[in-house]
Structure formats: structure tokens, C-alpha cells
Design a protein around this motif. Structure first.
Motif, PDB file in Angstrom:
ATOM      1  N   PRO A  93      36.510  48.092  32.756  1.00 15.42           N
ATOM      2  CA  PRO A  93      35.338  47.565  33.251  1.00 15.42           C
ATOM      3  C   PRO A  93      35.758  46.457  34.231  1.00 15.42           C
ATOM      4  CG  PRO A  93      35.545  46.956  31.048  1.00 15.42           C
ATOM      5  CD  PRO A  93      36.577  47.871  31.204  1.00 15.42           C
ATOM      6  N   TRP A  94      34.828  46.289  35.416  1.00 18.29           N
ATOM      7  CA  TRP A  94      35.196  45.341  36.541  1.00 18.29           C
ATOM      8  C   TRP A  94      35.195  43.727  36.044  1.00 18.29           C
ATOM      9  CZ3 TRP A  94      31.371  41.693  37.607  1.00 18.29           C
ATOM     10  CH2 TRP A  94      30.143  42.026  37.180  1.00 18.29           C
ATOM     11  N   TRP A  95      34.425  43.553  35.017  1.00 18.35           N
ATOM     12  CA  TRP A  95      34.343  42.263  34.638  1.00 18.35           C
ATOM     13  C   TRP A  95      35.473  41.624  33.909  1.00 18.35           C
ATOM     14  CZ3 TRP A  95      34.391  42.150  29.228  1.00 18.35           C
ATOM     15  CH2 TRP A  95      33.938  43.254  28.657  1.00 18.35           C
ATOM     16  N   LEU A  96      36.295  42.607  33.294  1.00 20.60           N
ATOM     17  CA  LEU A  96      37.409  42.224  32.680  1.00 20.60           C
ATOM     18  C   LEU A  96      38.472  41.465  33.862  1.00 20.60           C
ATOM     19  CD1 LEU A  96      38.828  44.814  30.037  1.00 20.60           C
ATOM     20  CD2 LEU A  96      38.105  42.613  29.655  1.00 20.60           C
ATOM     21  N   TYR A  97      38.368  41.956  35.135  1.00 21.53           N
ATOM     22  CA  TYR A  97      39.139  41.581  36.049  1.00 21.53           C
ATOM     23  C   TYR A  97      38.697  39.766  36.236  1.00 21.53           C
ATOM     24  CZ  TYR A  97      41.313  46.134  37.570  1.00 21.53           C
ATOM     25  OH  TYR A  97      41.847  47.249  37.594  1.00 21.53           O
ATOM     26  N   LEU A  98      37.623  39.750  36.455  1.00 26.41           N
ATOM     27  CA  LEU A  98      36.883  38.334  36.528  1.00 26.41           C
ATOM     28  C   LEU A  98      37.473  37.296  35.287  1.00 26.41           C
ATOM     29  CD1 LEU A  98      33.569  38.894  38.077  1.00 26.41           C
ATOM     30  CD2 LEU A  98      35.639  38.111  39.148  1.00 26.41           C
ATOM     31  N   LYS A  99      37.367  37.944  34.096  1.00 24.48           N
ATOM     32  CA  LYS A  99      37.504  37.310  32.975  1.00 24.48           C
ATOM     33  C   LYS A  99      38.758  36.771  32.784  1.00 24.48           C
ATOM     34  CE  LYS A  99      37.290  37.698  28.068  1.00 24.48           C
ATOM     35  NZ  LYS A  99      37.990  38.563  26.832  1.00 24.48           N
ATOM     36  N   GLU A 100      39.827  37.638  33.310  1.00 31.56           N
ATOM     37  CA  GLU A 100      41.233  37.128  33.190  1.00 31.56           C
ATOM     38  C   GLU A 100      41.635  36.540  34.353  1.00 31.56           C
ATOM     39  OE1 GLU A 100      43.201  37.283  30.403  1.00 31.56           O
ATOM     40  OE2 GLU A 100      41.480  38.353  29.335  1.00 31.56           O
ATOM     41  N   LEU A 101      40.793  36.192  35.432  1.00 26.25           N
ATOM     42  CA  LEU A 101      41.416  35.787  36.646  1.00 26.25           C
ATOM     43  C   LEU A 101      42.231  34.536  36.591  1.00 26.25           C
ATOM     44  CD1 LEU A 101      41.306  36.906  39.508  1.00 26.25           C
ATOM     45  CD2 LEU A 101      39.391  35.374  40.042  1.00 26.25           C
ATOM     46  N   TYR A 102      41.837  33.715  35.559  1.00 28.66           N
ATOM     47  CA  TYR A 102      42.656  32.424  35.405  1.00 28.66           C
ATOM     48  C   TYR A 102      43.984  32.466  35.124  1.00 28.66           C
ATOM     49  CZ  TYR A 102      43.095  33.230  30.526  1.00 28.66           C
ATOM     50  OH  TYR A 102      43.667  33.653  29.194  1.00 28.66           O
ATOM     51  N   GLN A 103      44.353  34.023  34.767  1.00 31.12           N
ATOM     52  CA  GLN A 103      45.908  34.246  34.454  1.00 31.12           C
ATOM     53  C   GLN A 103      46.653  33.939  35.809  1.00 31.12           C
ATOM     54  OE1 GLN A 103      47.412  35.261  31.597  1.00 31.12           O
ATOM     55  NE2 GLN A 103      45.565  35.882  30.276  1.00 31.12           N
TER      56      GLN A 103
END
Lengths: 378, 600
Positions: A184-194
Motif C-alpha cells: 500500500p502507498w501509505w507504507l512508503y509515507l510511514k517509513e519515509l523517516y528511515q
């Protein structure tokens, strides 16, 4: 044979591996989802090229060398992971230049010399047509800072195009081709801090030491210093070159960053060159041709950069201009070579951490979906 | 008869110079043509037929490492040329052992015999030396015991030399044998008793061979017999001396997990069944008679003499059998398993003694308990019968074996005894979890694979994947490994870890090989003459190898080899031709004998 091709990238002893799993056991980074190095060795032995190019495991390894120390067959899993990283860089690069460089040291060196000479000719021609060698800055300068700024931005733009395209290729291979389930696309946002976290701290590199007794892991510290110094310097050169080149008075609010970056760069390059000579850590035992080109070129850049700065501040304008030309002659091939060489791991590693976190989350989600909704056929 | 010699040598044989052999064979009588065929895969049929016709060959000799492979082609060529197909002779270098130092001479002799049509073994008979009918066996383990009994039962004199105080060797320390789970002592002890009582066997315990001289058939052997300090014939093993002895040291027989006195009997069924004194720990001997000596006063039979001296025995024997066995690799350098650091990490032999019914805990499998040692003034971890049974046990295979840093070779028995351990743990502690970490399961013998399957069905977690990491957190050991078949990393909390330690030759092997002139292989084991053809002979005549000292092997194989050795020895004793060795027969001798046979 795929295994023979990898031999050119440095993985010489993969055939010796008999799959005992000692390496995965001692690896501080291997976990439930990303198990390596044994699995990567296995894929390599079986020649699963298409599968290997979608894996992230090589990027999760920081080569502490514990696996190679432990290996009962001397198959050198650490070096294999290193070679796989080289191979992946060549795989992400769609032009094929990187592959050529990794496979042949002579091609690489010749290409660097050619680009350096072209740059030198261009700069000298430009400098002599509009300025004087005895003027460093301001009116009638040999290499005026406005020109250098434009020059830098042009090089930077070329660099950026290649890097972005390669990064997109990497994303395609890893997240589309290599991930058989929906992300899902929101996982990319969620993990962006990495992305910034791993870029600026290299926390996982420090974790390499958690199974040993050292308090501070020197390779990590120096690597971090080198990387931060490099990034600061790149930023200064790309954005603040006009202030940086102004002088001879020292402009502290800009130059202090330059000095700090220089310290990091000098300490890092000297440490890594020394290690590659002394071979006291297992990870420096085998040096690929590209590794030597990497550290040597960086060392030349740092030394000439500092020299031209010193000459400029002490009023020796002619030597300052000459060293500046030499400096730029090494910087341009270095920057142009960046997307095709080891230095690309500056981008790929944090990206790999980011992708691995996204993939892990997606996998966990997948597993929980499968567990919670059993498919009832009848 | 007109003879043609054809060399068919594919591949390289490092010992043989084919051109030199060809030149030599050209000078042999009746040889018309000598040709070196290096044809792959087969020589050309038409060419051979032409050769036979042009040279008018009546006999063909095919020489090479595997001449039999080419024989059909030559037979057809001979038939096509109208010759006698029975006159095709093979000169096989490999079969007749053309290797080692005398390889060239041997190969020449093989070709010479073939050109004359004489079978090589008929011409090359070693021997001539008269044979002494006594046999020396070095090592009193199961191999030595088996050989000694076979030879002595045939009515020949045997000297059995054993370094420790009793025969029995490692097998006496075992509880069960794989895969039948027979009681090891039930098989071994009757044999030990027979050895002790046999009139044709002279048992020399606490003895070492110090010098050997002579030639095949008559070896003079000097044996140093250390003082036992107890009269074997008078001692009745009443244990009164050990009761009063104040010294306590680690028991060798119990692999160091229990204590014994300075005057002791290794185990109750020891042969000879008599006590002995350990001169390295007895305070009377160490103080040169100034201290202690209570056992002498206590002994009701007055058979203890602590002033006894070593003495040297000279014997003459015809054959020598080496059965010196093995020992375990020192695991303390392999740091990742924590042996020596964590108390409950055991080697395989320690666990074998722990689970043995005659062991220190009476066969109960328990973890070590902390005990205060007053002498050293610190806590010690020891096995005691009051110990707690483990909740889980990890068995790690291939510790030091198949590892380029320690032993490159496979120790061959570890997989099977680890499976046996798993069964014994399941049997004695039924609710314990057992984890086996293995690389490759080498269950190669009769009934072994079935045994491995059975263990898996008994509920043992068999993890395909080695472990190289043992950690201790809050007094709880954890083993990390990769379960390759199930594709996951595992970490098990365990109470006992048993390391399947690799085997190395026993410490005296090197000295003995120098003394006897026997070669050793790169791993240190004694070299046999030929691994396939003569696995019991060595490169010196009249000296044989049996059991583990040749290479790691299990008990059935050891016993089989020991019996085979006995057959070799008895053959040399009863043949009447005397003893010798193939390497002692020279080329000219073989040629001369072949000529004699040829003329007949």
C-alpha cells in the motif's frame, strides 16, 4: 556462468560453501525476514540471477567480517556480499558503464584519465581566454566563481539525472519485480523517516559491533565522518561556491563547515587507505580494483582542495589556480563516475533500508491478512 | 612370440614416466613394436588391425592404469586380423600397485611379466624371511582386543601392549552403541575377560613401545612397562586402599566429570582386575616416601609396593598390529561454543559418561550444580546425583570437523552418536526438548538411515543448519541457528549443550610412526598401503593397521578391520613361504622369476 561472472566482481570462493548456516547465525543483522549471507550464497550458487537482482540483503550487510572469520570452508561470505553489492550497482545502472568499470580496471582508469584531461583542457582554455593566471578571484580571474558555480550545477544536474534514473530502476526491481504481494502507498509515507535516519546516522553500521567487546567501532565512526564530510562539501560546492571562493579573508560562517568536512574527509580517507594496506581487519583483506581507485581519487581531491585553499589564503595565486585546475580535473571524473561506482552506495544504502522497512511492513500485513481471513472453499 | 606393447594412458599419473617405461619395454625379448596411444575415448580399430598385420603380432600387451577399459577394442582388432584373442595381456599399473617410491620399477616389472605372458602376482612373490610366530598388538581398545582374540584363538602367541591400566579403550566408556542401541559393555566385557584369561595372550598394561628394530618377520621390540605399584596377581580389588587414600583427582575414564583416588581401578570390570597407583598424583610417590602411604598399611593382601620401579621387556615378534585409536580434538580454542566458560557445555565423551549407567550420576542426565570447593576456596560446577534434569538440550554436530581451521575431514561417527544421544535423552528425560543442529546427516551404514528417521519421529527437533553461536543471558544458555529447511532463524533456550567434537589421532601416533617407519597421511592418521585393495597393510611388511588409528570409523567397521588384520597375520604365519613385502622385491628378481616361469 553467473558464478564466473561474479568472480570478476570479487566473489571468488562461493563454490566452497556447503550451506551450514554459521554465517547467518553470527550475523548481527540477519533477522526473521532478511536472512543472509547463507541465503544469498545459495542463490548465487544456483545462479538465480533474476532473483538476486531483486534482493535487498546485500545492502543490509555492512561487512563486519564475522561471517568470514567463522566460515568453516573459507568461502568468505562477507566478501561475497560485498561483491554482490558491486554487482547490484552494475545491475541498477541501465547504461552498462558501471559493469564495464567493475569488470576491467584498465577501462575505468583510462576513462577517468580521459575525462580528467578533457576537463583540464576545457578549464585552461576558458581561463586563458578570459582571465589571468595570477588572479584568483573577482575581476579578470582565471576561474571566476560564477563560472565555477554554473559548471558545478551542470555536472550536478547530469549526476542527478543518472542517480534518479538508477534509483527508480532499483525501486522497480526491488518493490515491483521482487515483491510478490501488494504494497500500500501509505507504507512508503510511514517509513519515509528511515531515509534521513539511515543516511545521517548509519546506525546499522554501528550495530555490527554489538557481538564484540569494542566500545566504539572505528570503521563506523570514520565512515560516518567521511560521509558527512563529503555531503557537506558537496553542498558547499554546489550552493555556496561563490562565498567559499571569495577571499583571501576567511569567511567563517561558510568556511568553518568546509574545515570540519575536510577533517572528516582526511581522517576517513587516510584510515581506509591505511587499512587496505595493512589488512588487519578481515573486511580489508581483499581489495577490488575499484576500491583502490575510489580511495586514491578521493585522497587526491581532498589534498588538492586543501592545497588550493591554503595557497589562496597565503596570497600565492598562481599555484592556487594551478592546484585548483588539478582539483577540478579529479573532481569532475569523480562526480561523473559516481552513479556507476562504489560511491553510489551513498544513495542505494539508505534507499535499501527504506525499501526493506516498507517490504517488511507489507509482508507483516500480508501474513496477518492470511492468518485472519482463512480462505474457505466449501 | 612376436609381441606388441601398447600404452593406453589417459590422464596423468604423477609417479610414472610412460616414455621411460616404453623405452624399457622396447628392449624386452620378442617385443616387435612399442606404441604410446593417447587416444580418447578409444583407440582406432582399423589402425590397430593394420598394426597387428604389419608387425605380424601374436601377442598384445595393453599397459596403463586401466587397460581393461581398452581390451574390447584390441580383442576386436585381433579377431579382425585373425590372431589369437587369448593372447591379449593386461599390464595394469593401478591394480598391481605401481605407486610410491618404487613405482617405476614396479611398472617396468608389470610390463615385463605381461610381455612374457606371466601373471604378475605369480612372479612377484615377496618373502623369504622366516617368520616369528608371535604377534605384537599395540593398543588395547576394541580393535586390539578383537585382533588378539582372533590370532590367539588360532593358537598363536600374542603380546597385547596397552598404555593405560586396563584394556577396553574408548568403547568401555560408552553406554549404548548405535544403531541397535545394544549395551556396549555387554559386547565388550566378555571379550576383555577372554583376553585377560587367554593362555596365548600376554597382556602388558601401563606399557609403551620404546624401540623397534629388525626386518619383516623378526622384529625386536623394547617395551617399557611403568610400575603399577600393585601386584596384579595378589590384588582382589577389595577397594579398601581407595577408601583410605586422601588424594582426589579427575578421573580419566569418566572424561574428567568425576573424581577418583590416587590408587584406583578405572572401572569395576577392568582387565586386569587390579588396582593401580597414579604416580602423578600419589603423595607418597611425589614426596619420595616422606608422606602418606596409608594404603600400604591398609591392604589386607599386602600387595601394594609403592617403591616399585619401571622395567623394560624385550620381545621378538614376527608381525606388529597398530591399533592405537584416537582422541578428541581440544575444543577450547573454538570459542563460539563457550566450552570451558559455560559450565553446561559438554563434549560428546563427557556426555557419554554422564548418561552411562556406571557414570557418576548413575545414568541420570542432569545439569551441573554449584558446589563449594574448600581446598581451592571457590565455587565449582560439578555433576552430582542431586542435579536437576535439563528441560532442553542442544546437540551441535561438526564441531571442529569439516572445518578448514581445525579438521578438514569428516569424523564419521558424530552424526550417529549425536542421534543416539537424542534418543537417550528422550528415553531418560521424556519431556525434555532436544535440538539437533546438523550440516549434513551422514547416516551411511546398515540400519543407520532408519535410525535417523526413528529419532526424528521421536520428537527431536532436527534443525538442518549449523549453530556457531552460544550465548548466556541471566544464567540461561541460548543457541542461535538457521533452520534452513523451514527458512527461519531460530534461538532455543537450552540447559545442556553437547558438542559433537571431531576426532584426531591419539598423541603417540607420530612417535610410533617415526619408530616403525610407517607413513601418516596429511591428517595424521596412519597410511594404509592401498585404500581399496589392502586397507589393513602398511608400506612396511609385517606391520598392519586396525581401527581408528587408520581413519575415523565406527565400531562395526573397527571390528571388521581388526578381524581382517588377524587374517593377514595368520596368513603370513601359516603360508610357509616366509614374510616379506612387495616393496622389498626388486625388478631384476621379478624378471628372473618371470623368465623361469615363462620357460616352463
Amino acid at each position: 556462468m553467473f558464478i564466473d561472472e561474479l568472480d570478476r566482481f570479487g566473489a571468488e570462493d562461493v563454490q566452497l560453501c556447503y550451506q551450514c548456516g554459521d554465517c547467518s547465525t553470527v550475523c548481527p543483522h540477519a533477522d526473521e525476514v532478511y536472512k543472509f549471507p547463507r541465503k544469498s550464497m545459495r542463490l548465487l550458487q544456483m545462479g538465480l540471477e533474476q532473483k538476486l537482482e531483486t534482493t535487498l540483503e546485500p545492502w543490509l550487510c555492512y561487512y563486519c567480517g564475522q561471517c568470514s572469520e567463522q566460515c568453516p570452508r573459507d568461502a568468505d561470505p562477507g566478501e561475497t556480499m560485498m561483491s554482490l553489492r558491486r554487482w547490484l550497482i552494475s545491475r541498477y545502472d541501465f547504461t552498462g558503464i558501471s559493469r564495464m568499470f567493475f569488470k576491467s580496471r584498465i577501462t575505468e582508469v583510462l576513462a577517468i584519465i580521459a575525462v580528467a584531461l578533457l576537463t583540464g583542457a576545457f578549464l585552461i582554455y576558458y581561463g586563458l581566454s578570459g582571465g589571468s593566471i595570477s588572479i584568483y578571484d573577482g575581476e579578470g580571474a582565471f576561474l571566476p566563481s560564477t563560472f565555477i558555480h554554473r559548471f558545478d550545477l551542470t555536472i550536478g544536474a547530469i549526476l542527478l539525472v543518472f542517480l534518479v534514473l538508477n534509483a527508480i530502476h532499483m525501486w522497480y526491481l526491488v518493490m515491483i519485480k521482487g515483491t510478490p504481494f501488494n504494497v500500500p502507498w501509505w507504507l512508503y509515507l510511514k517509513e519515509l523517516y528511515q531515509l534521513p535516519w539511515h543516511f545521517f546516522t548509519q546506525k546499522r553500521y554501528a550495530d555490527c559491533e554489538k557481538k564484540r567487546e569494542h566500545k566504539v567501532y572505528m570503521p563506523w565512526l570514520l565512515h560516518l565522518g567521511l560521509m558527512l564530510g563529503y555531503v557537506t562539501m558537496l553542498l558547499l560546492v554546489m550552493v555556496f561556491i561563490e562565498q567559499l571562493q571569495a577571499g583571501p579573508a576567511i569567511l567563517w560562517r561558510v568556511h568553518i563547515f568546509g574545515y570540519l568536512a575536510s577533517v572528516g574527509l582526511i581522517a576517513g580517507t587516510i584510515y581506509f587507505i591505511r587499512s587496505r594496506f595493512k589488512k588487519h581487519y578481515i573486511q580489508y583483506k581483499k581489495s577490488h580494483g575499484t576500491d583502490w581507485v575510489f580511495v586514491t581519487l578521493l585522497f587526491i581531491i581532498v589534498v588538492t582542495g586543501i592545497a588550493q585553499h591554503v595557497f589562496h589564503r597565503t596570497g600565492l595565486y598562481e599555484p592556487a589556480n594551478i592546484t585548483y585546475v588539478i582539483h577540478l580535473m579529479s573532481v569532475v571524473p569523480w562526480l561523473l563516475r559516481m552513479p556507476f561506482s562504489k560511491w553510489a552506495h551513498l544513495i542505494y544504502r539508505p534507499l535499501a533500508m527504506y525499501f526493506s522497512a516498507v517490504r517488511r511492513e507489507a509482508l507483516m500485513r500480508q501474513v496477518s491478512i492470511l492468518n485472519s481471513y482463512p480462505v474457505v472453499v466449501k | 612370440m612376436r609381441t606388441g606393447v601398447f600404452f593406453c594412458q589417459t590422464g596423468d599419473n604423477r609417479n610414472l614416466n610412460i616414455d621411460a617405461i616404453a623405452k624399457y619395454s622396447a628392449n624386452l625379448p620378442d617385443v616387435e613394436t612399442v606404441q604410446i596411444l593417447r587416444l580418447k575415448p578409444l583407440p582406432d580399430l582399423v589402425f590397430l588391425r593394420e598394426q597387428i598385420i604389419t608387425h605380424k603380432l601374436g601377442r598384445i600387451v595393453i599397459a596403463g592404469d586401466i587397460p581393461g577399459y581398452y581390451k574390447p577394442v584390441f580383442t576386436r582388432a585381433m579377431a579382425m586380423a585373425g590372431g589369437d584373442t587369448d593372447e591379449i595381456h593386461l599390464a595394469s599399473f593401478q591394480e598391481h600397485g605401481a605407486k610410491g617410491e618404487n613405482a617405476m620399477d614396479r611398472a617396468k616389472a608389470i610390463v615385463a611379466c605381461a610381455t612374457m605372458g606371466v601373471p604378475f602376482p605369480l612372479a612377484a612373490i615377496p618373502g623369504g624371511n622366516p617368520v616369528n610366530h608371535a604377534t605384537l598388538i599395540i593398543g588395547g581398545g576394541i580393535a586390539g582386543i578383537q585382533s588378539a582374540l582372533e590370532i590367539a584363538n588360532a593358537g598363536k602367541q600374542v603380546f597385547l601392549v596397552e598404555q593405560t591400566g586396563t584394556i577396553g579403550g574408548h568403547m568401555a566408556m560408552f553406554d549404548k552403541t548405535f544403531p541397535t542401541l545394544d549395551c556396549a559393555a555387554c559386547i565388550l566385557t566378555p571379550k576383555m575377560v577372554s583376553v585377560g584369561q587367554h593362555e596365548m595372550i600376554r597382556l602388558l598394561t601401563r606399557s609403551k613401545v620404546v624401540a623397534v628394530s629388525g626386518k619383516p618377520g623378526s622384529y625386536r621390540v623394547k617395551i617399557r612397562q611403568s610400575a603399577r605399584f600393585v601386584d596384579i596377581n595378589a590384588c582382589v580389588a577389595c577397594n579398601q586402599c581407595a577408601e583410605v587414600c586422601p588424594v582426589r583427582v579427575k578421573s580419566e575414564f569418566d572424561a574428567g566429570i568425576s573424581l577418583r583416588k590416587a590408587i584406583y581401578i578405572p572401572f569395576p570390570q577392568a582387565v586386569p582386575n587390579a588396582y593401580l597407583v597414579d604416580e602423578k598424583s600419589c603423595s607418597y610417590i611425589l614426596s619420595e616416601g616422606k608422606k602418606c602411604g596409608v594404603c600400604v598399611k591398609k591392604c589386607p593382601k599386602e600387595c601394594i609396593n609403592l617403591n616399585e620401579k619401571d622395567h623394560i621387556t624385550d620381545i621378538e615378534v614376527g608381525n606388529i598390529i597398530l591399533a592405537t585409536g584416537y582422541e578428541l580434538l581440544d575444543v577450547s580454542p573454538i570459542e563460539q561454543y563457550g566450552y570451558g566458560t559455560f559450565p553446561n557445555v559438554l563434549t560428546s565423551i563427557e556426555f557419554e559418561r554422564l548418561t552411562n549407567a556406571s557414570g557418576t550420576t548413575g545414568g541420570r542426565i542432569v545439569t551441573k550444580t554449584k558446589q563449594f570447593n574448600r581446598k581451592l576456596n571457590k565455587d565449582e560446577w560439578v555433576f552430582s546425583p542431586e542435579g536437576v534434569p535439563p528441560r532442553s538440550v542442544a546437540l551441535i554436530h561438526c564441531v571442529g570437523s569439516r572445518n578448514k581451521k581445525y579438521n578438514a575431514y569428516c569424523s564419521r561417527v558424530c552424526c550417529m552418536y549425536s542421534l543416539k544421544f537424542a534418543h537417550l535423552i528422550k528415553e531418560k528425560v521424556p519431556n525434555a526438548n532436544v535440538y539437533e543442529f546438523y550440516i549434513d546427516m551422514r547416516a551411511f551404514g546398515k540400519g543407520y538411515e532408519e535410525f535417523a528417521e526413528r529419532i526424528k519421529q521421536e520428537g527431536t527437533f532436527v534443525v538442518r543448519g549449523h549453530s556457531a553461536s552460544v550465548t548466556m543471558v541471566d544464567g540461561q544458555m541460548a543457541v542461535r541457528g538457521e533452520d534452513i529447511f523451514n527458512d527461519r532463524l531460530v534461538e532455543f533456550k537450552v540447559d545442556i549443550i553437547v558438542l559433537a567434537v571431531g576426532l584426531i589421532p591419539s598423541p603417540g601416533t607420530e612417535e610410533l610412526s617415526r619408530m616403525l617407519g610407517i607413513q601418516r597421511d596429511t591428517d595424521g592418521w596412519f597410511s594404509e598401503l592401498d585404500y581399496n585393495g589392502s586397507p589393513t597393510d602398511t608400506d612396511r611388511g609385517g606391520i598392519f593397521v586396525a581401527g581408528m588409528c587408520q581413519a575415523p570409523k565406527d565400531i562395526p567397521d573397527t571390528v571388521a578391520q581388526a578381524s581382517a588384520v588377524a587374517a593377514g597375520v595368520l596368513g603370513s604365519l601359516t603360508s610357509g613361504k616366509g614374510i616379506g613385502h612387495m616393496s622389498s622385491v626388486t625388478l631384476s628378481e621379478i624378471e628372473a622369476r618371470a623368465k623361469t616361469i615363462h620357460t616352463i
